[in-house]
Design an enzyme around this catalytic site. Structure first.
Site, PDB file in Angstrom:
ATOM      1  N   GLY A 303       0.830  -1.194   0.000  1.00  0.00           N
ATOM      2  CA  GLY A 303       0.000   0.000   0.000  1.00  0.00           C
ATOM      3  C   GLY A 303       0.860   1.237   0.000  1.00  0.00           C
ATOM      4  N   HIS A 304       0.218   2.378   0.173  1.00  0.00           N
ATOM      5  CA  HIS A 304       0.926   3.653   0.152  1.00  0.00           C
ATOM      6  C   HIS A 304       1.374   4.097   1.533  1.00  0.00           C
ATOM      7  CE1 HIS A 304      -1.108   4.979  -3.908  1.00  0.00           C
ATOM      8  NE2 HIS A 304      -0.424   3.849  -4.003  1.00  0.00           N
ATOM      9  N   GLY A 305       0.951   3.408   2.580  1.00  0.00           N
ATOM     10  CA  GLY A 305       1.342   3.786   3.921  1.00  0.00           C
ATOM     11  C   GLY A 305       0.197   4.388   4.693  1.00  0.00           C
TER      12      GLY A 305
END
Length: 418
Positions: A303-305
């Site tokens: 994911g992007h965080g």
């Protein structure tokens, strides 16, 4: 003299007890659901300003959030002369054979929601129920529990969603609600991903449904569920107050577009705890109007965080404040932790603590704080944060227009704080 000697300890004990139970030190459980009276106890509208203590946090090995989720107690049972109704969706004509079961679920919800003695709506295990978009509307007459033991799966015909505002399971204006049970909510998202302009640039960009939305709900607990393969976002809390989300597994492929795990917008007093999230977008995204957001024990990746923003698009006003991210493990996220605001608008991000965060970044930028030049982010605290690149040691933090404070070991440090 002998009498005084024996009485003095008792006197000191009574004084101590009086101090412990004085109104100045006692904090009432603000989130207990009072099933007997069909309501929740009052919860304070504002938190103690715990960020005031950060000036001294370097003297403490590990700052503890005084408003941790452990204060929540949802184990209260329905008491009194009546017991809660058990409402089994199968009693309303479900088929669980691949056909549409939406009508049976709608009828079961209306029946449970109308109960004045409390109700538990049951989705049986070892069955798969296909549903079109549904509004689970409130307010209900008493506290309600939705026990999902089986699997709820979205229909795949995109025409089913044309009139639903791009949403699937929509809980609207419900108070004192628990959604739990260990079952699965499956958004059947693959057909939506394949038609995304992020996957095929020749296609027009269109919004896809959010799998589960809680809209303007108060006193909500969502726990012990698997939410998978959302059409777009998996779980959204918008304009809610007093939310506890924990023990959730939120999963979608790393290349699935816009599939945020948990999205928080305009929501106050929310705890997200002990969740495993891996999607194609942010594990947790926090956007405008959100306040008092605590995320603890998060396992994130792919994911992007964990992100705050984007905020202030189109010169709109936006604010986020009082955010704590504690004990997070990030694995191969494109941005470990980030704050993103648009330039030139009235955007305020303040009082954010990142604490005890470990893991790896798939990109060279493990932390990114990109704040507004006109209104810099302020009160951003980093304590014991260690993020590194997956494949090499060339990891950096990108920091613009942010006022940062460090305590403990923080890596990578910001090269600049313009």
């Amino acid at each position: 003299m002998s009498l005084n000697t024996h009485c003095l300890p008792l006197l000191f004990t009574l004084i101590s007890l009086s101090c412990c139970f004085s109104t100045g030190s006692y904090i009432e459980d603000p989130f207990r659901v009072g099933f007997r009276h069909g309501r929740a106890y009052h919860r304070p509208t504002s938190y103690h300003s715990y960020f005031r203590t950060f000036d001294h946090v370097h003297n403490k090995r590990n700052y503890r959030n005084p408003y941790s989720a452990n204060r929540f107690d949802y184990d209260a049972k329905v008491r009194g002369p009546t017991t809660p109704k058990i409402v089994n969706v199968d009693d309303f004509g479900t088929k669980a054979n691949g056909a549409d079961d939406s009508q049976a679920f709608e009828q079961a919800w209306k029946y449970a929601c109308s109960s004045s003695q409390g109700a538990t709506m049951v989705v049986p295990k070892q069955k798969i129920y296909r549903l079109k978009p549904i509004n689970f509307s409130g307010p209900c007459k008493s506290p309600l529990i939705l026990q999902i033991y089986g699997t709820i799966k979205a229909t795949e015909d995109h025409s089913d969603y044309e009139d639903g505002g791009r949403r699937w399971l929509f809980f609207d204006k419900v108070q004192n609600l628990r959604v739990e049970g260990g079952g699965t909510i499956d958004g059947s998202g693959r057909t939506w991903w394949e038609k995304s302009c992020k996957i095929n640039e020749a296609l027009p960009c269109k919004e896809a449904p959010t799998a589960v939305t809680f809209n303007e709900c108060t006193n909500v607990r969502v726990s012990s569920l698997q939410i998978t393969n959302a059409q777009q976002m998996h779980l959204t809390f918008q304009q809610c107050v007093n939310v506890d989300a924990f023990n959730l597994q939120v999963k979608a492929p790393g290349n699935s577009p816009n599939t945020d795990g948990i999205h928080v917008t305009g929501t106050q007093n929310i705890n997200i705890n002990n969740c495993v999230i891996g999607t194609g977008d942010d594990c947790i995204s926090i956007v405008s109007g959100s306040k008092n957001v605590h995320a603890t024990g998060i396992t994130c990746g792919p994911g992007h965080g964990i992100s705050i923003g984007s905020l202030g698009a189109g010169n709109s006003a936006a604010f986020v404040s009082n955010v704590i991210v504690n004990k997070a493990t990030l694995s191969g996220t494109s941005n470990g932790v980030r704050i993103k605001t648009w330039q030139g608008s009235a955007v305020q991000v303040s009082d954010v603590l990142y604490q005890n965060i470990r893991g790896t970044s798939a990109s060279g930028v493990a932390m990114k704080f990109d704040c507004s030049q006109s209104v810099p982010c302020r009160g951003i605290y980093l304590q014991n944060v260690a993020l590194r690149a997956e494949e090499d040691d060339n990891t950096q933090a990108s920091c613009s227009n942010v006022r940062l404070s460090y305590t403990g070991d923080v890596s990578p440090p910001c090269s600049s704080q313009n």
